[in-house]
Design a protein around this motif. Structure first.
Motif, short mmCIF file in Angstrom:
data_model
loop_
_atom_site.label_atom_id
_atom_site.label_comp_id
_atom_site.label_asym_id
_atom_site.label_seq_id
_atom_site.Cartn_x
_atom_site.Cartn_y
_atom_site.Cartn_z
N PRO A 295 -16.52 1.82 -4.33
CA PRO A 295 -15.66 2.99 -4.61
C PRO A 295 -14.48 3.03 -3.65
N PRO A 296 -13.34 3.56 -4.09
CA PRO A 296 -12.17 3.62 -3.20
C PRO A 296 -12.44 4.51 -1.99
N ALA A 297 -11.91 4.09 -0.85
CA ALA A 297 -12.12 4.84 0.40
C ALA A 297 -10.91 5.64 0.81
N HIS A 298 -9.74 5.34 0.25
CA HIS A 298 -8.49 5.96 0.69
C HIS A 298 -7.72 6.64 -0.44
N ALA A 299 -8.37 6.85 -1.57
CA ALA A 299 -7.68 7.39 -2.74
C ALA A 299 -7.53 8.90 -2.69
N GLY A 300 -8.28 9.59 -1.85
CA GLY A 300 -8.18 11.04 -1.74
C GLY A 300 -8.37 11.72 -3.08
N PRO A 301 -7.43 12.57 -3.50
CA PRO A 301 -7.59 13.30 -4.77
C PRO A 301 -7.53 12.42 -6.01
N VAL B 249 0.82 -1.21 0.00
CA VAL B 249 0.00 0.00 0.00
C VAL B 249 0.86 1.26 0.00
N LEU B 250 0.44 2.25 -0.83
CA LEU B 250 1.13 3.53 -0.91
C LEU B 250 0.14 4.66 -0.64
N GLU C 265 -5.65 1.09 -1.89
CA GLU C 265 -6.66 0.44 -1.04
C GLU C 265 -6.16 -0.84 -0.39
N GLY C 266 -5.11 -1.45 -0.95
CA GLY C 266 -4.60 -2.69 -0.38
C GLY C 266 -5.20 -3.94 -0.97
N LEU D 162 -3.82 0.87 -9.74
CA LEU D 162 -3.74 2.05 -8.88
C LEU D 162 -4.67 1.91 -7.68
N TYR D 163 -5.86 1.37 -7.91
CA TYR D 163 -6.82 1.12 -6.83
C TYR D 163 -6.18 0.22 -5.77
N ALA D 164 -5.56 -0.88 -6.21
CA ALA D 164 -4.93 -1.80 -5.28
C ALA D 164 -3.79 -1.15 -4.52
#
Length: 471
Positions: free
Chosen positions: A228-234, A103-104, A203-204, A198-200
């Motif tokens: 929908p992604p929860a941690h993708a921010g911008p 995760v990044l 999001e992990g 990118l999602y992975a």
């Protein structure tokens, strides 16, 4: 190829087995003729597949991959045979895959994926679809440079498929819905797969999960429904665009690359990936989000390419000062050794990435016919070679084309690939330029050849005629 020390094709000495997957076995080897390490990939022929047909497919894969020259994509050196089976010879670089990194933060993930998107955009422009974009095929070197690897199952758009087994090419968790339904992969499919990658990364887990039941996972992917992604921010808006169910509604890969280059947030550094005997730290994820990515099916291959710097670079005591690529390039009072002694200080300005890339594109649009105008685009550092030397370098060059468009590859560094004819050879080069801004004008300050390949034109013509005859 089962033992270390074995000599392949009379020049590649096997040193270590890196791994194996559904598509082949990967080895680290030493090219005794050129004195460099390479990666060898020997095709694994699936049960029920004709060996001759598999060999033809591998040879075609090698030709397709060799068409692409980009600092963020692998380069194929050669296709040889070992024990009657084809072996792809590629460049080798120690790295870790995005699947191994985990995760990044959104900013770090954007910087990695932007580099990959740039390479895939160049591939699509050349008529090549990757077909297996996933975290395991995204390699990150210790300096933060990211490269898309394993075009081994890619093929040119419009090519007739060599294999007719119906075997699925691609990892189900990162496939586009239309491919999961049995459709033909296209550039839009690569966009979706890169979005899933990118999602992975943020999001992990992949958007459709990472279940071990491949058939059930395939049905889930085909539905196109995901949380929908929860941690993708911008990155959320871009991710949702890339992951649209209908291919025609997704952005192009070039648009993805452009949006990521201007994306979040400028203060987040690119990831520093720890390798053996290297101590660098990744941007940490918040507690509770250290997810596990889908296991990699094939050990990824890597290539030597452009180095992405992550610190402010200076030249001399008062040299040009280059800021982070997302915030443009800032120049202070400029000197370049004796070449700039007595020159007036340059006015401090800021230039976004697109202006630096355009300056390099304009420079090569002038060459080789308009050497005088091209000379005017050089800064003092590049002019140190002298006008006669510059003119001599371009005197016998013909048919210059830009193979991979200029892309910002580090602070003030722009990398591209060009092809040209000189004498009886066709030359393909990956070049990196340092671009500085003086009094509002971008200037080429240095020219570095990262990779150069020479091909005899007569031999290539014979090979093309042979390929047409075989077809």
């Amino acid at each position: 190829m089962t033992d270390e020390g074995r000599l392949v094709a009379g020049r590649y000495r096997v040193r270590a087995r890196l791994g194996a997957g559904a598509m082949g076995v990967v080895w680290r080897a030493f090219d005794e003729r050129l004195g460099r390490e390479v990666a060898l990939k020997q095709l694994v022929v699936p049960e029920g597949v004709d060996a001759v047909e598999a060999a033809a497919r591998a040879a075609r894969e090698g030709r397709i991959a060799a068409r692409l020259h980009h600092p963020n994509a692998i380069t194929v050196h050669d296709v040889v045979e070992e024990a009657g089976r084809p072996v792809l010879v590629m460049e080798y670089l120690p790295s870790r895959s995005l699947a191994e990194v985990g995760v990044l933060e959104p900013g770090a993930a954007a910087r990695v994926v932007a580099q990959v998107a740039s390479a895939l955009a160049a591939a699509h422009a050349a008529g090549i679809v990757h077909r297996d974009v996933k975290p395991g095929n995204v390699l990150i070197a210790a300096d933060g440079t990211a490269k898309i690897s394993d075009f081994g199952i890619a093929r040119a758009v419009g090519d007739v498929a060599v294999t007719r087994t119906g075997l699925l090419a691609g990892t189900p968790a990162f496939l586009a819905p239309e491919v999961a339904r049995g459709g033909e992969p296209g550039p839009a499919s690569d966009v979706f797969s890169l979005g899933a990658t990118l999602y992975a990364a943020v999001e992990g887990r992949p958007p459709f999960g990472d279940g071990v039941n491949a058939i059930a996972l395939l049905h889930t992917v085909a539905s196109g429904r995901f949380a929908p992604p929860a941690h993708a921010g911008p990155l959320t808006g871009l991710l949702m665009d890339m992951l649209r169910t209908e291919p025609h509604s997704r952005p192009t890969m070039a648009q993805v690359a452009e949006r990521l280059r201007g994306g979040p947030p400028a203060h987040t550094p690119p990831p520093q990936v720890p390798l053996p005997q290297t101590r660098l730290d990744l941007a940490p994820a918040p507690p509770g989000r250290r997810g596990r990515l889908l296991p990699v099916a094939l050990v990824a291959l890597t290539v030597v390419g452009a180095v992405v710097a992550v610190v402010v670079a200076t030249s001399g005591d008062d040299g040009d000062r280059v800021a982070a690529p997302t915030s443009g390039v800032t120049t202070g009072s400029a000197t370049a050794g004796s070449a700039t002694a007595g020159s007036a200080p340059a006015t401090t300005t800021t230039a976004p990435a697109v202006e630096l890339e355009r300056a390099v594109a304009d420079y090569y649009a002038l060459l080789p016919e308009h050497v005088d105008e091209a000379w005017e685009m050089l800064g003092p550092g590049a002019r140190a070679q002298g006008r006669p030397g510059f003119e001599k370098a371009w005197r016998d060059v013909e048919d210059l084309t830009v193979v991979a468009t200029p892309v910002l590859s580090g602070p003030g560094a722009v990398t591209l690939a060009i092809g040209y004819t000189k004498g009886s050879h066709r030359v393909t080069e990956t070049r990196r330029h340092r671009v500085v801004v003086r009094d509002g004008t971008p200037l080429i300050e240095s020219d570095e050849v990262l990779l150069s390949e020479r091909e005899d034109r007569k031999k290539r013509h014979r090979d093309e005629e042979k390929d047409e005859g075989d077809g």
